[in-house]
Enzyme design. Sequence first.
Site, PDB file in Angstrom:
ATOM      1  N   ARG A   1     -58.892   9.421  90.484  1.00 55.67           N
ATOM      2  CA  ARG A   1     -57.714   8.568  90.657  1.00 55.67           C
ATOM      3  C   ARG A   1     -58.176   7.120  90.794  1.00 55.67           C
ATOM      4  O   ARG A   1     -58.969   6.806  91.682  1.00 55.67           O
ATOM      5  CB  ARG A   1     -56.924   8.997  91.891  1.00 55.67           C
ATOM      6  CG  ARG A   1     -55.775   8.069  92.197  1.00 55.67           C
ATOM      7  CD  ARG A   1     -54.886   8.538  93.355  1.00 55.67           C
ATOM      8  NE  ARG A   1     -53.858   7.532  93.545  1.00 55.67           N
ATOM      9  CZ  ARG A   1     -53.748   6.751  94.611  1.00 55.67           C
ATOM     10  NH1 ARG A   1     -54.544   6.900  95.653  1.00 55.67           N
ATOM     11  NH2 ARG A   1     -52.819   5.820  94.670  1.00 55.67           N
TER      12      ARG A   1
ATOM     13  N   HIS B   1     -51.811  -0.994  92.539  1.00 56.87           N
ATOM     14  CA  HIS B   1     -52.446  -0.829  93.854  1.00 56.87           C
ATOM     15  C   HIS B   1     -52.680  -2.237  94.419  1.00 56.87           C
ATOM     16  O   HIS B   1     -53.820  -2.665  94.608  1.00 56.87           O
ATOM     17  CB  HIS B   1     -53.745  -0.019  93.717  1.00 56.87           C
ATOM     18  CG  HIS B   1     -54.213   0.615  94.997  1.00 56.87           C
ATOM     19  ND1 HIS B   1     -54.504   1.963  95.113  1.00 56.87           N
ATOM     20  CD2 HIS B   1     -54.444   0.089  96.215  1.00 56.87           C
ATOM     21  CE1 HIS B   1     -54.912   2.224  96.358  1.00 56.87           C
ATOM     22  NE2 HIS B   1     -54.888   1.099  97.040  1.00 56.87           N
TER      23      HIS B   1
ATOM     24  N   GLU C   1     -48.411   3.228  97.778  1.00 54.92           N
ATOM     25  CA  GLU C   1     -48.010   2.850  99.130  1.00 54.92           C
ATOM     26  C   GLU C   1     -47.100   1.624  99.181  1.00 54.92           C
ATOM     27  O   GLU C   1     -47.490   0.562  99.688  1.00 54.92           O
ATOM     28  CB  GLU C   1     -49.249   2.605 100.005  1.00 54.92           C
ATOM     29  CG  GLU C   1     -50.182   3.805 100.069  1.00 54.92           C
ATOM     30  CD  GLU C   1     -51.323   3.614 101.073  1.00 54.92           C
ATOM     31  OE1 GLU C   1     -51.487   2.499 101.592  1.00 54.92           O
ATOM     32  OE2 GLU C   1     -52.039   4.592 101.337  1.00 54.92           O
TER      33      GLU C   1
ATOM     34  N   ASN D   1     -50.743   9.966 100.822  1.00 59.77           N
ATOM     35  CA  ASN D   1     -51.983   9.464 101.409  1.00 59.77           C
ATOM     36  C   ASN D   1     -51.890   9.686 102.916  1.00 59.77           C
ATOM     37  O   ASN D   1     -50.935   9.228 103.552  1.00 59.77           O
ATOM     38  CB  ASN D   1     -52.162   7.974 101.114  1.00 59.77           C
ATOM     39  CG  ASN D   1     -52.307   7.699  99.628  1.00 59.77           C
ATOM     40  OD1 ASN D   1     -52.474   8.620  98.822  1.00 59.77           O
ATOM     41  ND2 ASN D   1     -52.257   6.429  99.251  1.00 59.77           N
TER      42      ASN D   1
ATOM     43  N   TYR E   1     -54.029   9.585 106.609  1.00 56.51           N
ATOM     44  CA  TYR E   1     -55.220   9.213 107.376  1.00 56.51           C
ATOM     45  C   TYR E   1     -55.119   9.597 108.847  1.00 56.51           C
ATOM     46  O   TYR E   1     -56.092  10.009 109.454  1.00 56.51           O
ATOM     47  CB  TYR E   1     -55.469   7.697 107.271  1.00 56.51           C
ATOM     48  CG  TYR E   1     -55.927   7.293 105.891  1.00 56.51           C
ATOM     49  CD1 TYR E   1     -57.269   7.310 105.567  1.00 56.51           C
ATOM     50  CD2 TYR E   1     -55.015   6.934 104.903  1.00 56.51           C
ATOM     51  CE1 TYR E   1     -57.714   6.966 104.296  1.00 56.51           C
ATOM     52  CE2 TYR E   1     -55.447   6.597 103.628  1.00 56.51           C
ATOM     53  CZ  TYR E   1     -56.795   6.611 103.332  1.00 56.51           C
ATOM     54  OH  TYR E   1     -57.224   6.281 102.072  1.00 56.51           O
TER      55      TYR E   1
ATOM     56  N   GLU F   1     -54.925  10.499  98.824  1.00 63.12           N
ATOM     57  CA  GLU F   1     -55.976   9.809  99.585  1.00 63.12           C
ATOM     58  C   GLU F   1     -56.098  10.471 100.941  1.00 63.12           C
ATOM     59  O   GLU F   1     -55.089  10.806 101.572  1.00 63.12           O
ATOM     60  CB  GLU F   1     -55.640   8.326  99.842  1.00 63.12           C
ATOM     61  CG  GLU F   1     -55.834   7.410  98.679  1.00 63.12           C
ATOM     62  CD  GLU F   1     -55.469   5.964  98.993  1.00 63.12           C
ATOM     63  OE1 GLU F   1     -55.651   5.515 100.152  1.00 63.12           O
ATOM     64  OE2 GLU F   1     -55.006   5.287  98.068  1.00 63.12           O
TER      65      GLU F   1
HETATM   66  C1  BGC Z   1     -55.020   2.375 100.644  1.00 63.52           C
HETATM   67  C2  BGC Z   1     -56.478   2.089 100.313  1.00 63.52           C
HETATM   68  C3  BGC Z   1     -57.228   1.788 101.589  1.00 63.52           C
HETATM   69  C4  BGC Z   1     -57.179   3.012 102.476  1.00 63.52           C
HETATM   70  C5  BGC Z   1     -57.914   2.886 103.791  1.00 63.52           C
HETATM   71  C6  BGC Z   1     -54.812   3.173 101.891  1.00 63.52           C
HETATM   72  O1  BGC Z   1     -53.820   2.558 102.639  1.00 63.52           O
HETATM   73  O2  BGC Z   1     -54.354   2.918  99.544  1.00 63.52           O
HETATM   74  O3  BGC Z   1     -56.528   1.063  99.376  1.00 63.52           O
HETATM   75  O4  BGC Z   1     -58.530   1.367 101.372  1.00 63.52           O
HETATM   76  O5  BGC Z   1     -55.840   3.313 102.777  1.00 63.52           O
HETATM   77  O6  BGC Z   1     -57.344   1.903 104.583  1.00 63.52           O
END
Ligand code: BGC
Length: 458
Positions: free
Chosen positions: A81, A125, A170, A295, A297, A355
């Site tokens: 990607r 992006h 995003e 995505n 995290y 992601e």
């Molecule tokens: C984004 C990336 C970024 C990653 C870590 C996402 O919000 O798509 O570009 O590097 O998170 O912060």
Amino acid sequence: MPSSPASIEFPPDFVWGAATAAYQVEGSPLADGAGPSIWHRFSHTPGRVRDGDTGDVACDHYRRWPEDIALMRQLGLTSYRFSIAWSRILPEGRGRVNPAGLAHYERVVDALLEAGIAPNITLYHWDLPAALDDRGGWLNPDIADWFADYAAVLFKALGDRVPMWATLNEPWVVADGGYLHGVLAPGHRSAFEAVIAARHLMRAHGSAVLAYRTLARQQIGLVVNIEPKYPASDSAADRAATARADAQMNRQFLDPALLGQTPPEMPEVYGEAWVEWRPEELALAHQPLDFVGINYYTRAVVRDEPGAWPLRAAPVRQARAMHTETGWEVYPAGLSDTLAWFQRRYGNTPLYVTENGSAFYDPPVADAPCRDGLLDDPLRQHYLREHVLALHAARASGVDLRGYYAWSLLDNLEWAHGYSKRFGLVHVDYATQQRTLKGTAALYAKVIATGGRCLGGR
Ligand code: BGC
């Protein structure tokens, strides 16, 4: 933490990929006739990016992509990607096409296909052509047409060869970081602007999907970042604050795209800055999608905080939890919760985790503990393992999840943090451009080779 069942197995056609974004990895931002982007301007404005870092060289992926595709093969990735820099294709953002920019991405796509790696292209992006920012950028209603025209150039050139496309990466970050809090390009700080930008982002998304339907026939979707919100207490105030935070971050973009509506909390979030969407704007944003990319995290535990602008909500740090170097709590159960939540709220659109990854400090390679020639990064390996288990748990509960992309293939420019945060499977020495695999890369290669079975029966 997700439980660790005795046997783990992903289907053979499950997509295992890694992701990058143009401005974060490419370097050579003005090469071959490209125009400047807002990130080029932003990073060259003193004080905007940590240590004055810019994307001028980054990972030199614009020139070293053949070496990087070889790394992808070594890991066994089945998809890559990446994003296309709009101002390489259209240096002024609209009008004149730059054949050299297009030819670059055609070469990358052909080499990926030749290597048996499916290209998954993100059209936007965050690196808007600077010439369009001069015309108001995401605040100008015409941007929906500018974006669809740019997308159409790519659909015509690559639509037959590229199986997966995403319109925006995003949109929340674009509106929130770029127009509400001003920490990302173009660096504005206005609730009024954030509301307008959000609407035009989603009109642009819808316009590009419409263009795709007439020009190509594979899959197109939207990529959003979801951070599940959990109330800090059972109080009515904390629960209302949690709902506001969830509406603004998680539903503001998905509700128009998938339900043709905006979340009911939005007027409360933005007050006098809020403008209701017109029915034709909602209709444009609401296009059938072939997939949604999530995505993920971290999560947020939220409490009521009257002083926090504009949400009146604040995150509560979980003192006993593990955190990454970006200060994000490691919370794998939030990934399975998010995927299940999506399916409950929006139905059965196929999902990909587009992601997921973690920044932890990696010592310089010369000083690093190495095992079998790999830079040892135990915390990142733990993060990957637990999140792959969370994917498995989500699939076992019936979520139609078809693939996973690790963020990121390479250490890269972490936006306003500059090069200070390393998310890569592969370490990059920015002085020499030498790539070194981390332990996480080896673990991921093993997960891919065994279809996840290597994580079972712990
Ligand atoms: C984004 C990336 C970024 C990653 C870590 C996402 O919000 O798509 O570009 O590097 O998170 O912060």
